[in-house]
Write a protein that holds these residues in place. Structure first.
Motif, PDB file in Angstrom:
ATOM      1  N   PRO A  75       0.780  -1.249  -0.065  1.00 19.22           N
ATOM      2  CA  PRO A  75       0.023   0.006  -0.121  1.00 19.22           C
ATOM      3  C   PRO A  75       0.725   1.284  -0.145  1.00 19.22           C
ATOM      4  N   SER A  76       2.080   1.077  -0.080  1.00 21.14           N
ATOM      5  CA  SER A  76       3.078   2.299  -0.012  1.00 21.14           C
ATOM      6  C   SER A  76       2.747   3.228  -1.380  1.00 21.14           C
ATOM      7  N   GLU A  77       3.111   4.722  -1.073  1.00 19.06           N
ATOM      8  CA  GLU A  77       2.858   5.221  -2.112  1.00 19.06           C
ATOM      9  C   GLU A  77       4.088   5.675  -3.166  1.00 19.06           C
ATOM     10  N   TYR A  78       5.310   5.031  -2.499  1.00 18.27           N
ATOM     11  CA  TYR A  78       6.454   5.035  -3.397  1.00 18.27           C
ATOM     12  C   TYR A  78       7.136   3.646  -3.278  1.00 18.27           C
ATOM     13  N   ILE A  79       7.861   3.060  -4.335  1.00  9.98           N
ATOM     14  CA  ILE A  79       8.657   2.102  -4.561  1.00  9.98           C
ATOM     15  C   ILE A  79      10.163   2.556  -4.472  1.00  9.98           C
ATOM     16  N   ASP A  80      10.781   1.997  -3.493  1.00 13.71           N
ATOM     17  CA  ASP A  80      12.402   2.494  -3.527  1.00 13.71           C
ATOM     18  C   ASP A  80      13.122   1.545  -4.278  1.00 13.71           C
ATOM     19  N   THR A  81      13.849   1.854  -5.458  1.00 13.57           N
ATOM     20  CA  THR A  81      14.399   0.912  -6.120  1.00 13.57           C
ATOM     21  C   THR A  81      16.018   0.951  -5.827  1.00 13.57           C
ATOM     22  N   GLY A  82      16.269   1.732  -4.841  1.00 14.23           N
ATOM     23  CA  GLY A  82      17.682   1.945  -4.234  1.00 14.23           C
ATOM     24  C   GLY A  82      18.135   2.934  -4.833  1.00 14.23           C
ATOM     25  N   SER A  83      18.257   3.343  -6.051  1.00  9.65           N
ATOM     26  CA  SER A  83      18.964   4.432  -6.632  1.00  9.65           C
ATOM     27  C   SER A  83      17.778   5.589  -6.916  1.00  9.65           C
ATOM     28  N   ARG A  84      16.504   5.289  -6.748  1.00  8.50           N
ATOM     29  CA  ARG A  84      15.504   6.521  -6.949  1.00  8.50           C
ATOM     30  C   ARG A  84      14.302   6.034  -6.150  1.00  8.50           C
ATOM     31  N   ARG A  85      13.364   6.762  -5.776  1.00  7.34           N
ATOM     32  CA  ARG A  85      12.032   6.408  -5.521  1.00  7.34           C
ATOM     33  C   ARG A  85      11.052   6.685  -6.692  1.00  7.34           C
ATOM     34  N   VAL A  86       9.874   5.919  -6.977  1.00  4.76           N
ATOM     35  CA  VAL A  86       9.310   6.022  -7.791  1.00  4.76           C
ATOM     36  C   VAL A  86       7.632   6.205  -7.257  1.00  4.76           C
ATOM     37  N   ARG A  87       6.967   7.144  -7.302  1.00  3.41           N
ATOM     38  CA  ARG A  87       5.671   7.317  -6.891  1.00  3.41           C
ATOM     39  C   ARG A  87       4.861   6.392  -7.508  1.00  3.41           C
ATOM     40  N   ILE A  88       3.855   5.558  -6.725  1.00  5.32           N
ATOM     41  CA  ILE A  88       3.016   4.700  -7.341  1.00  5.32           C
ATOM     42  C   ILE A  88       1.577   5.358  -6.765  1.00  5.32           C
ATOM     43  N   TYR A  89       0.521   4.629  -7.468  1.00  4.41           N
ATOM     44  CA  TYR A  89      -0.804   5.122  -7.236  1.00  4.41           C
ATOM     45  C   TYR A  89      -1.823   3.856  -6.810  1.00  4.41           C
ATOM     46  N   PRO A  90      -1.623   3.498  -5.651  1.00  5.57           N
ATOM     47  CA  PRO A  90      -2.008   2.273  -5.184  1.00  5.57           C
ATOM     48  C   PRO A  90      -3.713   2.046  -5.379  1.00  5.57           C
ATOM     49  N   ASP A  91      -4.238   1.058  -5.694  1.00  8.26           N
ATOM     50  CA  ASP A  91      -5.674   0.809  -5.672  1.00  8.26           C
ATOM     51  C   ASP A  91      -5.838  -0.646  -5.144  1.00  8.26           C
ATOM     52  N   GLY A  92      -6.958  -0.824  -4.734  1.00  7.09           N
ATOM     53  CA  GLY A  92      -7.473  -2.253  -4.183  1.00  7.09           C
ATOM     54  C   GLY A  92      -7.929  -3.069  -5.443  1.00  7.09           C
ATOM     55  N   PRO A  93      -8.240  -4.239  -5.150  1.00  4.01           N
ATOM     56  CA  PRO A  93      -8.699  -5.253  -6.311  1.00  4.01           C
ATOM     57  C   PRO A  93      -9.970  -4.910  -6.796  1.00  4.01           C
ATOM     58  N   ASP A  94     -10.938  -4.417  -5.873  1.00  5.46           N
ATOM     59  CA  ASP A  94     -12.121  -4.247  -6.309  1.00  5.46           C
ATOM     60  C   ASP A  94     -12.343  -3.135  -7.198  1.00  5.46           C
ATOM     61  N   GLU A  95     -11.577  -2.088  -6.890  1.00  6.14           N
ATOM     62  CA  GLU A  95     -11.518  -0.701  -7.783  1.00  6.14           C
ATOM     63  C   GLU A  95     -10.996  -1.346  -9.114  1.00  6.14           C
ATOM     64  N   ILE A  96      -9.771  -1.958  -9.289  1.00  8.44           N
ATOM     65  CA  ILE A  96      -9.221  -2.432 -10.429  1.00  8.44           C
ATOM     66  C   ILE A  96     -10.496  -3.291 -11.281  1.00  8.44           C
ATOM     67  N   ALA A  97     -11.077  -4.256 -10.568  1.00  7.82           N
ATOM     68  CA  ALA A  97     -11.979  -5.005 -11.409  1.00  7.82           C
ATOM     69  C   ALA A  97     -13.152  -4.028 -12.129  1.00  7.82           C
ATOM     70  N   GLY A  98     -13.417  -3.069 -11.123  1.00  6.20           N
ATOM     71  CA  GLY A  98     -14.491  -2.137 -11.775  1.00  6.20           C
ATOM     72  C   GLY A  98     -14.013  -1.328 -13.092  1.00  6.20           C
ATOM     73  N   PHE A  99     -12.715  -0.844 -12.995  1.00  2.36           N
ATOM     74  CA  PHE A  99     -12.013  -0.166 -13.975  1.00  2.36           C
ATOM     75  C   PHE A  99     -12.155  -1.113 -15.370  1.00  2.36           C
ATOM     76  N   ILE A 100     -11.803  -2.493 -15.214  1.00  3.08           N
ATOM     77  CA  ILE A 100     -11.736  -3.471 -16.236  1.00  3.08           C
ATOM     78  C   ILE A 100     -13.155  -3.573 -16.653  1.00  3.08           C
ATOM     79  N   ARG A 101     -14.074  -3.745 -15.879  1.00  7.04           N
ATOM     80  CA  ARG A 101     -15.488  -3.851 -16.513  1.00  7.04           C
ATOM     81  C   ARG A 101     -16.031  -2.767 -17.188  1.00  7.04           C
ATOM     82  N   LEU A 102     -15.818  -1.511 -16.607  1.00  2.00           N
ATOM     83  CA  LEU A 102     -16.288  -0.249 -17.102  1.00  2.00           C
ATOM     84  C   LEU A 102     -15.696  -0.105 -18.505  1.00  2.00           C
ATOM     85  N   ALA A 103     -14.408  -0.734 -18.808  1.00  5.43           N
ATOM     86  CA  ALA A 103     -13.858  -0.452 -20.060  1.00  5.43           C
ATOM     87  C   ALA A 103     -14.314  -1.442 -20.946  1.00  5.43           C
ATOM     88  N   GLY A 104     -15.166  -2.214 -20.749  1.00  6.23           N
ATOM     89  CA  GLY A 104     -15.982  -3.260 -21.728  1.00  6.23           C
ATOM     90  C   GLY A 104     -15.118  -4.590 -21.583  1.00  6.23           C
TER      91      GLY A 104
END
Length: 84
Positions: free
Chosen positions: A36-65
């Motif tokens: 659930p972190s907002e960042y992934i630490d790759t060692g040489s840099r931090r990358v911002r991520i935008y976490p969502d739960g599985p139910d939200e992702i399932a909804g995005f997939i269905r809404l896309a047809g």
């Protein structure tokens, strides 16, 4: 076939775009990290991520047809397989 890592803040828009690019019968597979972190630490840099739960992702997939054929959980991720 395409293997890629995408960190996208507008997941609904990205999923709709993927759906438009797929031909009939085309498959979309996505793995969502359970971290659930907002960042992934790759060692040489931090990358911002935008976490969502599985139910939200399932909804995005269905809404896309797309139809979810398989959804499962591993120790570190939720995995979805969908078809157009």
């Amino acid at each position: 076939m395409m293997n890629d890592v995408v960190i996208h803040y507008d997941k609904q828009k990205a999923t709709q775009r993927i759906s438009r690019l797929l031909t009939r019968g085309g498959r979309f597979v996505i793995s969502i990290d359970k971290n659930p972190s907002e960042y992934i630490d790759t060692g040489s840099r931090r990358v911002r991520i935008y976490p969502d739960g599985p139910d939200e992702i399932a909804g995005f997939i269905r809404l896309a047809g797309l139809r979810i054929e398989n959804r499962f959980e591993t120790e570190f991720a939720y995995v979805f397989s969908a078809v157009k």
